[in-house]
Design a protein around this motif. Structure first.
Motif, PDB file in Angstrom:
ATOM      1  N   GLY A  98      23.719  -5.890   3.491  1.00 32.56           N
ATOM      2  CA  GLY A  98      22.438  -5.229   3.292  1.00 32.56           C
ATOM      3  C   GLY A  98      22.606  -3.737   3.360  1.00 32.56           C
ATOM      4  N   MET A  99      21.562  -3.047   2.946  1.00 34.70           N
ATOM      5  CA  MET A  99      21.642  -1.588   2.971  1.00 34.70           C
ATOM      6  C   MET A  99      20.749  -1.070   4.092  1.00 34.70           C
ATOM      7  N   GLY A 100      19.715  -0.339   3.748  1.00 37.21           N
ATOM      8  CA  GLY A 100      18.846   0.155   4.806  1.00 37.21           C
ATOM      9  C   GLY A 100      19.557   1.134   5.713  1.00 37.21           C
TER      10      GLY A 100
ATOM     11  N   LEU B 247       0.854  -1.190   0.000  1.00 37.32           N
ATOM     12  CA  LEU B 247       0.000   0.000   0.000  1.00 37.32           C
ATOM     13  C   LEU B 247       0.886   1.236   0.000  1.00 37.32           C
ATOM     14  N   GLN B 248       0.759   2.074  -1.017  1.00 39.00           N
ATOM     15  CA  GLN B 248       1.576   3.283  -1.126  1.00 39.00           C
ATOM     16  C   GLN B 248       0.736   4.526  -0.858  1.00 39.00           C
ATOM     17  N   LEU B 249       1.284   5.672  -1.202  1.00 40.25           N
ATOM     18  CA  LEU B 249       0.589   6.934  -0.941  1.00 40.25           C
ATOM     19  C   LEU B 249      -0.767   7.014  -1.640  1.00 40.25           C
TER      20      LEU B 249
ATOM     21  N   PRO C  26      12.176 -12.768  10.733  1.00 42.16           N
ATOM     22  CA  PRO C  26      12.193 -11.466  11.401  1.00 42.16           C
ATOM     23  C   PRO C  26      12.020 -10.304  10.414  1.00 42.16           C
ATOM     24  N   ARG C  27      12.525 -10.475   9.215  1.00 41.49           N
ATOM     25  CA  ARG C  27      12.503  -9.389   8.232  1.00 41.49           C
ATOM     26  C   ARG C  27      12.703 -10.003   6.857  1.00 41.49           C
ATOM     27  N   LYS C  28      12.606  -9.177   5.821  1.00 48.05           N
ATOM     28  CA  LYS C  28      12.803  -9.648   4.454  1.00 48.05           C
ATOM     29  C   LYS C  28      14.194 -10.261   4.275  1.00 48.05           C
ATOM     30  N   PHE C  29      14.290 -11.127   3.264  1.00 48.83           N
ATOM     31  CA  PHE C  29      15.541 -11.843   3.082  1.00 48.83           C
ATOM     32  C   PHE C  29      15.870 -11.937   1.596  1.00 48.83           C
TER      33      PHE C  29
ATOM     34  N   PHE D 119      10.928  -0.616 -13.535  1.00 44.58           N
ATOM     35  CA  PHE D 119      11.894  -1.682 -13.238  1.00 44.58           C
ATOM     36  C   PHE D 119      12.723  -1.286 -12.013  1.00 44.58           C
ATOM     37  N   THR D 120      12.939  -2.254 -11.125  1.00 43.40           N
ATOM     38  CA  THR D 120      13.471  -1.940  -9.796  1.00 43.40           C
ATOM     39  C   THR D 120      14.911  -2.407  -9.618  1.00 43.40           C
ATOM     40  N   THR D 121      15.468  -2.027  -8.478  1.00 42.43           N
ATOM     41  CA  THR D 121      16.845  -2.379  -8.160  1.00 42.43           C
ATOM     42  C   THR D 121      17.025  -3.854  -7.819  1.00 42.43           C
ATOM     43  N   ARG D 122      15.925  -4.601  -7.721  1.00 38.36           N
ATOM     44  CA  ARG D 122      16.126  -6.037  -7.549  1.00 38.36           C
ATOM     45  C   ARG D 122      15.630  -6.792  -8.774  1.00 38.36           C
ATOM     46  N   GLN D 123      15.790  -6.201  -9.902  1.00 34.60           N
ATOM     47  CA  GLN D 123      15.505  -6.821 -11.195  1.00 34.60           C
ATOM     48  C   GLN D 123      14.037  -7.180 -11.366  1.00 34.60           C
ATOM     49  N   ASN D 124      13.168  -6.554 -10.550  1.00 34.39           N
ATOM     50  CA  ASN D 124      11.743  -6.820 -10.663  1.00 34.39           C
ATOM     51  C   ASN D 124      11.066  -5.686 -11.421  1.00 34.39           C
ATOM     52  N   ILE D 125       9.738  -5.796 -11.562  1.00 32.00           N
ATOM     53  CA  ILE D 125       8.974  -4.657 -12.101  1.00 32.00           C
ATOM     54  C   ILE D 125       7.839  -4.335 -11.140  1.00 32.00           C
ATOM     55  N   GLN D 126       7.575  -3.047 -10.982  1.00 28.87           N
ATOM     56  CA  GLN D 126       6.492  -2.597 -10.116  1.00 28.87           C
ATOM     57  C   GLN D 126       5.482  -1.794 -10.911  1.00 28.87           C
ATOM     58  N   TYR D 127       4.220  -1.960 -10.506  1.00 26.83           N
ATOM     59  CA  TYR D 127       3.140  -1.120 -11.041  1.00 26.83           C
ATOM     60  C   TYR D 127       2.611  -0.292  -9.886  1.00 26.83           C
TER      61      TYR D 127
ATOM     62  N   TYR E   5       5.818   8.866  -4.545  1.00 25.66           N
ATOM     63  CA  TYR E   5       4.969   7.684  -4.402  1.00 25.66           C
ATOM     64  C   TYR E   5       4.966   7.105  -3.001  1.00 25.66           C
ATOM     65  N   CYS E   6       6.041   7.269  -2.276  1.00 25.41           N
ATOM     66  CA  CYS E   6       6.267   6.421  -1.113  1.00 25.41           C
ATOM     67  C   CYS E   6       5.852   7.134   0.166  1.00 25.41           C
ATOM     68  N   SER E   7       5.085   6.426   0.987  1.00 25.05           N
ATOM     69  CA  SER E   7       4.571   7.034   2.213  1.00 25.05           C
ATOM     70  C   SER E   7       5.652   7.196   3.282  1.00 25.05           C
ATOM     71  N   LEU E   8       6.783   6.576   3.080  1.00 28.02           N
ATOM     72  CA  LEU E   8       7.832   6.666   4.096  1.00 28.02           C
ATOM     73  C   LEU E   8       8.852   7.755   3.794  1.00 28.02           C
ATOM     74  N   ALA E   9       8.711   8.359   2.636  1.00 29.90           N
ATOM     75  CA  ALA E   9       9.765   9.252   2.152  1.00 29.90           C
ATOM     76  C   ALA E   9       9.893  10.523   2.978  1.00 29.90           C
TER      77      ALA E   9
ATOM     78  N   ILE F 115      16.043   7.094   4.785  1.00 37.11           N
ATOM     79  CA  ILE F 115      17.106   6.267   5.347  1.00 37.11           C
ATOM     80  C   ILE F 115      16.964   4.773   5.006  1.00 37.11           C
ATOM     81  N   ASN F 116      15.792   4.346   4.489  1.00 37.51           N
ATOM     82  CA  ASN F 116      15.628   2.931   4.148  1.00 37.51           C
ATOM     83  C   ASN F 116      16.500   2.476   2.982  1.00 37.51           C
ATOM     84  N   ALA F 117      17.021   3.436   2.249  1.00 43.22           N
ATOM     85  CA  ALA F 117      18.062   3.145   1.264  1.00 43.22           C
ATOM     86  C   ALA F 117      17.631   2.279   0.094  1.00 43.22           C
ATOM     87  N   CYS F 118      16.355   2.347  -0.258  1.00 43.64           N
ATOM     88  CA  CYS F 118      15.906   1.584  -1.423  1.00 43.64           C
ATOM     89  C   CYS F 118      16.684   1.999  -2.672  1.00 43.64           C
ATOM     90  N   GLY F 119      17.165   3.233  -2.709  1.00 39.51           N
ATOM     91  CA  GLY F 119      17.907   3.712  -3.876  1.00 39.51           C
ATOM     92  C   GLY F 119      19.408   3.475  -3.779  1.00 39.51           C
TER      93      GLY F 119
HETATM   94  C1  HEM Z   1       5.942   2.216   0.101  1.00 37.63           C
HETATM   95  C2  HEM Z   1       7.147   2.254   0.487  1.00 37.63           C
HETATM   96  C3  HEM Z   1       8.317   1.653  -0.224  1.00 37.63           C
HETATM   97  C4  HEM Z   1       8.619   1.653  -1.526  1.00 37.63           C
HETATM   98  C5  HEM Z   1       7.831   2.263  -2.652  1.00 37.63           C
HETATM   99  C6  HEM Z   1       9.855   0.943  -1.655  1.00 37.63           C
HETATM  100  C7  HEM Z   1      10.505   0.716  -2.847  1.00 37.63           C
HETATM  101  C8  HEM Z   1      11.558  -0.142  -2.966  1.00 37.63           C
HETATM  102  C9  HEM Z   1      12.063  -0.659  -4.197  1.00 37.63           C
HETATM  103  C10 HEM Z   1      11.572  -0.294  -5.560  1.00 37.63           C
HETATM  104  C11 HEM Z   1      13.055  -1.524  -3.915  1.00 37.63           C
HETATM  105  C12 HEM Z   1      13.711  -2.494  -4.863  1.00 37.63           C
HETATM  106  C13 HEM Z   1      12.830  -3.713  -4.511  1.00 37.63           C
HETATM  107  C14 HEM Z   1      12.810  -4.904  -5.410  1.00 37.63           C
HETATM  108  O1  HEM Z   1      13.059  -4.771  -6.607  1.00 37.63           O
HETATM  109  O2  HEM Z   1      12.485  -6.003  -4.932  1.00 37.63           O
HETATM  110  C15 HEM Z   1      13.234  -1.483  -2.532  1.00 37.63           C
HETATM  111  C16 HEM Z   1      14.238  -2.140  -1.887  1.00 37.63           C
HETATM  112  C17 HEM Z   1      14.587  -1.866  -0.614  1.00 37.63           C
HETATM  113  N1  HEM Z   1      13.746  -1.336   0.284  1.00 37.63           N
HETATM  114 FE1  HEM Z   1      12.045  -0.361  -0.109  1.00 37.63          FE
HETATM  115  N2  HEM Z   1      10.297   0.537  -0.463  1.00 37.63           N
HETATM  116  C18 HEM Z   1       9.395   0.929   0.430  1.00 37.63           C
HETATM  117  C19 HEM Z   1       9.458   0.688   1.754  1.00 37.63           C
HETATM  118  C20 HEM Z   1      10.590   0.245   2.390  1.00 37.63           C
HETATM  119  C21 HEM Z   1      10.706   0.087   3.792  1.00 37.63           C
HETATM  120  C22 HEM Z   1       9.622   0.254   4.801  1.00 37.63           C
HETATM  121  C23 HEM Z   1      11.979  -0.294   4.016  1.00 37.63           C
HETATM  122  C24 HEM Z   1      12.682  -0.601   5.322  1.00 37.63           C
HETATM  123  C25 HEM Z   1      12.288  -0.314   6.505  1.00 37.63           C
HETATM  124  C26 HEM Z   1      12.620  -0.384   2.763  1.00 37.63           C
HETATM  125  C27 HEM Z   1      13.922  -0.744   2.587  1.00 37.63           C
HETATM  126  C28 HEM Z   1      14.428  -1.208   1.425  1.00 37.63           C
HETATM  127  C29 HEM Z   1      15.761  -1.656   1.263  1.00 37.63           C
HETATM  128  C30 HEM Z   1      16.795  -1.636   2.341  1.00 37.63           C
HETATM  129  C31 HEM Z   1      15.880  -2.080  -0.037  1.00 37.63           C
HETATM  130  C32 HEM Z   1      17.072  -2.598  -0.793  1.00 37.63           C
HETATM  131  C33 HEM Z   1      18.323  -2.658  -0.169  1.00 37.63           C
HETATM  132  C34 HEM Z   1      18.560  -3.866   0.692  1.00 37.63           C
HETATM  133  O3  HEM Z   1      18.522  -5.003   0.204  1.00 37.63           O
HETATM  134  O4  HEM Z   1      18.858  -3.692   1.897  1.00 37.63           O
HETATM  135  N3  HEM Z   1      11.760  -0.061   1.786  1.00 37.63           N
HETATM  136  N4  HEM Z   1      12.301  -0.670  -1.960  1.00 37.63           N
END
Ligand code: HEM
Ligand code: SF4
Lengths: 543, 148
Positions: A208-210, A50-52, A166-169, A88-96, A416-420, A453-457
């Motif tokens: 890991g990042m984050g 669920l996003q924004l 405990p968390r994603k893997f 297309f995402t950083t884990r080689q997936n696609i998001q809509y 897009y992201c509610s955590l941003a 700080i979640n470092a998705c980028g």
């Molecule tokens: C709606 C909110 C969020 C969006 C839109 C988002 C988006 C993304 C995207 C696009 C990726 C690449 C994922 C993939 O291809 O499988 C990603 C990875 C990641 N996300 Fe998010 N994310 C969100 C919430 C979070 C949250 C809540 C956390 C942590 C508390 C988080 C931490 C990470 C981390 C750390 C990575 C990649 C780096 C790693 O492996 O450590 N994201 N996220």
């Protein structure tokens, strides 16, 4: 026909079962029989976030490999259920990004018709397994890593013990010394290696990042190839039992490994592994052989290296976006999804359809997704490169910027992201506009932007990283230098006080200017930074 | 499949022997009481402490205070790997959509805080005709069928 794994009746049964189960769960949610709290882990395990503004659906692209038919289906879904785009995402997936809950089961059913799914693309479970986008193509690989990723995919799918971790893997599998998949920044990183003529895996864990980035240390130098599953099982069990559950920010395996220390962690894994030996958890060699057969090299034609470079625009693209193929006369071409001013990783439905057609015509029906949010046609005859480039260029798909300043990784951020805390996409756009004119001069430069700080980028792993922070209600950006996700993996360091949205673009230019004036022969930005250290960059920025 | 009653209603049980009605005591108490036959394992406990006592145990109740805490999936599977054949009962925040995984880890009865109807349980278990990996149940993984 693409060189890829093909489902048998068993695989199809499993994916169909998942669609039926999720249809039932969604109906129970819409009828109010499940609370949002109870539904959340179920939808997450099917990639629904669920996003924004709406639901986001993340579709798995196992180890980044797609056939033309699959790419066409991704386009169809973008048109039918989204606003005509996919990301297309950083884990080689696609998001809509614009999905409605009621449509989700139908989308999963559509995906299942082309052997695709959204299984375990989010949630606290073993996620889609990523790999080298040049698997099967790169001359430096010991073996094609994808069969081992597929073996792990099947093992981890609906794993009864490891679905409430405990968390994603996240797991990445590569097979060369050059790391093109950020392997050391995964919860488990596997490098296929050869020892005394035998194939096995060098096993890393706890990357890991984050908010607390860590580079994964080595757990075992050599796990024989027919013990991959049992060893993974042992690592996961130790994590499931001992990973922290009191604080979700400390729940990733990296914290466990860090707090225990790698030696104590290794001892636990070894003990668990011993106990697993008699349990017959390992698929037989024949199963590995069956999977490997799908990845046998396709029928390449005999051809010579070399192609006509007389068109200067084509020459620039060829110089930047091609990767050498292990077969003479072929090349792997990266389709950059980073046009200046665009959204990194976005592709329209029309572009996806075109890419699928081009894959069929020029790349043995295969497309790859890269962790830098680009696409690859892995098997292009060099004689076809010019024709391919012309078609790509006509569709806005030929930016010649692979690993250049405008090839930026950016998370969805505040758009897009509610955590941003801050926007990422507009910063990427302004930076690309500023640096694109000089990017050929700047050479290899990886800029990565996260909106919080979640470092998705992946900002920790950028040669230049940018992190959005919230400063008294105002978007602000920290600058980081010196990260790398490759085999020379390192974590970037913060330069000092942050900048506003205009200041951050100027700040990046300040550091690239310093690099240009200080660089020695052939040095990349990262090399110059490593040689000089932070001090002169700080001085230029704040001095 | 049989059903049992508790004060909240009925719950599914997948054993033919008579249910154990003695209360499950804490792990600490159990180790001290040589005649105890039922023990409760909290998520943080080390289930391997039970290994020397498996012969006298008839019931291990594994607690799920919140459904997202998955540690006791490992606990159940470890008990079965060690050869324990008595009852493993999942108690607490146990949800319909989790029982298929719990069954695979060796759980064979359920005491959910919110009752689960037998038909709903049957239906949830019926969604999965095949499994990809061996676990603590008797199901044959797909890879074994492929090379049967
Ligand atoms: C709606 C909110 C969020 C969006 C839109 C988002 C988006 C993304 C995207 C696009 C990726 C690449 C994922 C993939 O291809 O499988 C990603 C990875 C990641 N996300 Fe998010 N994310 C969100 C919430 C979070 C949250 C809540 C956390 C942590 C508390 C988080 C931490 C990470 C981390 C750390 C990575 C990649 C780096 C790693 O492996 O450590 N994201 N996220
Ligand atoms: S880094 Fe933060 S802002 Fe960016 S997508 Fe992840 S959670 Fe959202």
């Amino acid at each position: 026909m693409a060189t890829m794994y093909k489902y048998d009746d068993y695989d199809q049964t499993m994916v169909d079962a998942r669609v039926a189960e999720f249809r039932d769960q969604t109906a129970r949610r819409l009828a109010g029989d499940l609370t949002e709290d109870q539904f959340k882990p179920l939808r997450l395990m099917n990639g629904l976030y669920l996003q924004l503004h709406a639901y986001m659906l993340r579709v798995a692209v196992p180890y980044g490999t797609l056939s033309g038919a699959q790419m066409h289906m991704l386009a169809t879904i973008a048109r039918k259920y989204d606003k005509g785009y996919g990301h297309f995402t950083t884990r080689q997936n696609i998001q809509y990004n614009w999905i409605q809950l009621k449509d989700a089961p139908d989308i999963l059913a559509d995906l299942a018709t082309v052997e695709m799914h959204a299984i375990q693309t989010s949630g606290n479970c073993i996620r889609n397994i990523s790999s080298d986008q040049f698997a099967g193509v790169a001359a430096d690989e010991v073996v094609d890593p994808r069969p081992y990723a597929e073996l792990l995919r099947q093992w981890s799918s609906f794993h009864p013990e490891f679905s409430y971790l405990p968390r994603k893997f996240k797991i990445a599998v590569i097979a060369s010394d050059e790391d093109r998949a950020a392997m050391r920044l995964h919860d488990i990183g596997i490098q296929m290696v050869e020892k005394d003529g035998a194939l096995g895996a060098k096993f890393f864990a706890g990357g890991g990042m984050g908010r607390t980035p860590m580079i994964g240390p080595c757990v075992r130098e050599f796990v024989p190839v027919d013990e991959l599953i049992s060893f993974s099982e042992a690592v996961l069990r130790v994590y499931n039992r001992y990973g922290r559950r009191d604080n979700k920010y400390k729940a990733r395996i990296k914290i466990l490994v860090h707090e225990m220390g790698i030696d104590a962690f290794r001892a636990e894994v070894d003990a668990e592994y011993e106990k697993m030996q008699p349990l017959d958890l390992e698929p037989p060699r024949a199963e590995l052989k069956r999977i490997e057969a799908f990845f046998a090299p396709p029928a390449y034609e005999a051809a010579e290296d070399g192609y006509d470079l007389s068109d200067p625009d084509f020459a620039i693209w060829a110089e930047t976006n091609l990767f050498p193929h292990k077969v003479p006369g072929y090349a792997a071409a990266t389709i950059s999804l980073k046009p200046v001013g665009g959204i990194p990783g976005d592709a329209s439905a029309d572009q996806m359809d075109l890419i699928a057609d081009l894959a069929a015509r020029y790349s043995m029906d295969e497309v790859r997704v890269t962790h830098a949010q680009n696409l690859v046609l892995p098997n292009v005859k060099q004689a076809d490169l010019y024709a391919l480039w012309q078609e790509l260029d006509g569709a806005g798909l030929a930016p010649a910027n692979l690993d250049r300043a405008s090839d930026i990784i950016a998370c969805p951020g505040l758009d897009y992201c509610s955590l941003a805390n801050a926007r990422s996409i507009p910063i990427a756009q302004r930076l690309a506009e500023r640096l694109a004119p000089v990017e050929r001069r700047l050479g290899d430069l990886q800029i990565k932007i996260s909106g919080c700080i979640n470092a998705c980028g992946h900002h920790h792993a950028g040669h230049i990283g940018i992190l959005g922070v919230d400063k008294k209600g105002v978007e602000s950006y920290q600058l980081l230098l010196g990260g790398s996700a490759a085999e020379d993996v390192s974590l970037a360091k913060i330069t000092g006080p942050g900048f506003d949205e205009h200041g951050i673009v100027d700040a990046v230019e300040t550091v690239t200017n310093l690099y240009e004036s200080e660089r020695q022969d052939g040095e990349r930005f990262l090399d110059t930074y490593r040689r000089l250290g932070m001090a002169p960059f700080k001085e230029a920025l704040y001095g | 499949m049989a059903e049992q009653q508790n004060n909240k209603g009925s719950w599914p049980r997948y054993r033919d022997d008579a249910p154990v009605n003695s209360p499950a005591v804490t792990l600490e108490a159990f180790v001290e009481q040589p005649d105890a036959v039922a023990v409760r394992i909290e998520p943080g406990a080390d289930v391997r402490e039970l290994i020397p006592h498996l012969g006298r145990i008839k019931l291990v109740e594994i607690g799920f205070p919140v459904f997202g805490d998955g540690r006791n999936y490992s606990a159940a599977r470890i008990l079965r790997e060690e050869g324990y054949q008595g009852e493993i009962r999942a108690e607490g925040d146990v949800l319909l959509d989790q029982i298929a995984f719990m069954r695979r880890c060796g759980v064979d009865s359920f005491a959910p805080a919110e009752p689960i109807a037998a038909e709903a349980a049957e239906r949830a278990l019926g969604f999965w005709p095949e499994v990809y990996q061996p676990a603590a149940d008797a199901r044959t993984p797909i890879w074994a069928k492929r090379h049967g």
